[in-house]
Design a protein around this motif. Sequence first.
Motif, short mmCIF file in Angstrom:
data_model
loop_
_atom_site.label_atom_id
_atom_site.label_comp_id
_atom_site.label_asym_id
_atom_site.label_seq_id
_atom_site.Cartn_x
_atom_site.Cartn_y
_atom_site.Cartn_z
N UNK A 111 19.99 51.63 13.23
CA UNK A 111 20.87 52.24 14.23
C UNK A 111 20.83 51.39 15.50
N UNK A 112 22.00 50.95 16.00
CA UNK A 112 22.02 50.12 17.21
C UNK A 112 21.36 50.77 18.43
N UNK A 113 21.53 52.07 18.59
CA UNK A 113 20.91 52.77 19.71
C UNK A 113 19.38 52.67 19.61
N UNK A 114 18.84 52.98 18.45
CA UNK A 114 17.39 52.96 18.25
C UNK A 114 16.85 51.55 18.44
N UNK A 115 17.53 50.57 17.88
CA UNK A 115 17.11 49.17 18.02
C UNK A 115 17.05 48.77 19.49
N UNK A 116 18.08 49.13 20.24
CA UNK A 116 18.16 48.81 21.66
C UNK A 116 17.02 49.46 22.45
#
Length: 94
Positions: A77-82
Motif C-alpha cells: 500500500x503506497x500510504x503504508x510504504x510512505x
Amino acid sequence: MKKEVKLQLNEKNGFFYIEIDGKTQAKMTFVFAGDDKIIIDHTEVNEGNNGKGFGKMMLTKAVEFAREKNIKIIPLCPFVKSVINKTEEFQDIL
C-alpha cells in the motif's frame, strides 16, 4: 465517540479497522505471506474522516501486531510504504 483500532483475521488474511457508532470508518487490509510476513495491500478511510489520523492509528496497530507475532510487514500500500519510510521507529518491522 471512542476511536479504537480493531483487528479481524483468519488463517489467510485480515484487516485492521476503526468503527464509530457501529459503522466501519477506516480499514487496512493484509494477507499473510508464509509464517513470518504480512503484506499490507490497501488502506481506505471513509469520506469525511480524512486528516483525522485514522491511517496512522491503524498502521501503529499493525506494527504492534507484527512485533508481537515476530513477523515483518511488506508495505504494498503506497500510504503504508510512505509512512513507514518517514517513521524511524517503524523501520524494524520491514
